[in-house]
Design an enzyme around this catalytic site. Structure first.
Site, PDB file in Angstrom:
ATOM      1  N   SER A  68       0.824  -1.215   0.000  1.00 44.19           N
ATOM      2  CA  SER A  68       0.000   0.000   0.000  1.00 44.19           C
ATOM      3  C   SER A  68       0.858   1.265   0.000  1.00 44.19           C
ATOM      4  O   SER A  68       2.026   1.251   0.369  1.00 44.19           O
ATOM      5  CB  SER A  68      -0.908   0.021   1.224  1.00 44.19           C
TER       6      SER A  68
HETATM    7  N1  SAH Z   1      -0.382  -5.234   3.993  1.00 47.17           N
HETATM    8  C1  SAH Z   1       0.370  -5.552   2.788  1.00 47.17           C
HETATM    9  C2  SAH Z   1      -0.386  -5.173   1.529  1.00 47.17           C
HETATM   10  C3  SAH Z   1      -1.151  -6.312   1.106  1.00 47.17           C
HETATM   11  S1  SAH Z   1      -2.029  -6.287  -0.431  1.00 47.17           S
HETATM   12  C4  SAH Z   1       1.734  -4.952   2.807  1.00 47.17           C
HETATM   13  O1  SAH Z   1       2.073  -4.212   3.743  1.00 47.17           O
HETATM   14  O2  SAH Z   1       2.516  -5.228   1.887  1.00 47.17           O
HETATM   15  C5  SAH Z   1      -3.377  -7.321   0.110  1.00 47.17           C
HETATM   16  C6  SAH Z   1      -2.996  -8.731   0.455  1.00 47.17           C
HETATM   17  O3  SAH Z   1      -4.181  -9.358   0.912  1.00 47.17           O
HETATM   18  C7  SAH Z   1      -2.496  -9.568  -0.717  1.00 47.17           C
HETATM   19  O4  SAH Z   1      -1.246 -10.100  -0.410  1.00 47.17           O
HETATM   20  C8  SAH Z   1      -3.561 -10.645  -0.870  1.00 47.17           C
HETATM   21  O5  SAH Z   1      -3.035 -11.892  -1.263  1.00 47.17           O
HETATM   22  C9  SAH Z   1      -4.124 -10.716   0.522  1.00 47.17           C
HETATM   23  N2  SAH Z   1      -5.487 -11.271   0.612  1.00 47.17           N
HETATM   24  C10 SAH Z   1      -6.547 -11.080  -0.194  1.00 47.17           C
HETATM   25  N3  SAH Z   1      -7.633 -11.751   0.246  1.00 47.17           N
HETATM   26  C11 SAH Z   1      -7.231 -12.379   1.388  1.00 47.17           C
HETATM   27  C12 SAH Z   1      -7.893 -13.240   2.322  1.00 47.17           C
HETATM   28  N4  SAH Z   1      -9.175 -13.590   2.187  1.00 47.17           N
HETATM   29  N5  SAH Z   1      -7.181 -13.716   3.358  1.00 47.17           N
HETATM   30  C13 SAH Z   1      -5.876 -13.385   3.542  1.00 47.17           C
HETATM   31  N6  SAH Z   1      -5.197 -12.571   2.686  1.00 47.17           N
HETATM   32  C14 SAH Z   1      -5.864 -12.091   1.626  1.00 47.17           C
END
Ligand code: SAH
Length: 226
Positions: A68
């Site tokens: 993000s």
């Molecule tokens: N917080 C992260 C950004 C993540 S982007 C950082 O600091 O880099 C969102 C993430 O959510 C992705 O890696 C995606 O695979 C995950 N995601 C999406 N749906 C999900 C679910 N149901 N359970 C767990 N992770 C999920």
């Protein structure tokens, strides 16, 4: 040579001022700003994007996912209002950057990631940098993490079409859930949901955001695949 990490902090502070009318906070807490200066975002982005690591934008981290925008990381962290005693759940570990920020402010961070490759890469980073208060599990975050509940804070870093009921259930009294809600790649709104000590739920809309979708699919657990 400019000090890029410092510029990133200055940009976050400036954007906090511009958005104060919507967010209700013209600056983020000292603790949040200190946490942001303690974690090197450059160590959480793929080598090809190191040059842009301190820009105030999202970046690809592989598997179609993104780390993000730093301002959004700061805002969401601030909205959690963590204390050194807090136990916090993150849904969407991704690169692990947000979890590393949370780990500076909370006692214990639990983080769920559905893509095994990302979960494992994040675990390796945490081990390399000596984090001892982050536990990552490869599972569907839609269900939360029942065994570790209740949480003082829950942060969801992917957009849900509705607030997952399990996350409300796993929020302790006085706890805060910060979550983007809206259709995939459509208009999403960042919400701060508070469980009052009385048990009542209060929802506040913060501002419009753009997150990758939260995927509600059951079959992602370590236990079921190994
Ligand atoms: N917080 C992260 C950004 C993540 S982007 C950082 O600091 O880099 C969102 C993430 O959510 C992705 O890696 C995606 O695979 C995950 N995601 C999406 N749906 C999900 C679910 N149901 N359970 C767990 N992770 C999920």
């Amino acid at each position: 040579m400019g000090d890029k990490p410092q510029q990133m902090l200055d940009t976050i502070a400036a954007e906090a001022r511009y958005t104060a009318g919507m967010t209700g906070r013209a600056q983020f807490s000292e603790g949040v700003m200190r946490a942001l200066s303690a974690v090197d975002r450059g160590a959480f982005v793929p080598p090809a994007y190191r040059e842009q690591a301190y820009d105030n934008g999202p970046l690809p981290i592989g598997n179609g996912q993104t780390i993000s925008q730093p301002y959004i990381v700061a805002l969401m962290t601030d909205l959690l209002e963590l204390t050194p005693d807090s136990v916090v759940l993150e849904v969407g570990t991704g690169s692990g950057y947000q979890a590393a920020i949370l780990a500076q402010l909370a006692r214990q961070v639990y983080s769920l990631e559905r893509i095994r490759e990302l979960a494992e890469a994040a675990r390796k980073r945490f081990a390399k940098f000596g984090y001892t208060n982050i536990e990552v599990r490869c599972a569907n975050g839609y269900d939360g993490w029942q065994d570790r509940a209740p949480f003082d804070g829950i942060i969801v870093t992917a957009a849900a079409s509705e607030i997952p009921p399990a996350l409300i259930e796993q929020l302790g009294p006085g706890g805060r859930l910060v979550i983007p809600v809206g259709p995939p790649y459509g208009y999403q709104e960042l919400l701060q949901v508070t469980r009052k000590p009385s048990g009542d739920i209060h929802t506040r809309k913060i501002l419009g955001v753009a997150f990758v979708p939260l995927i509600n699919e059951q079959d992602t657990d370590d236990a079921t695949r190994r």
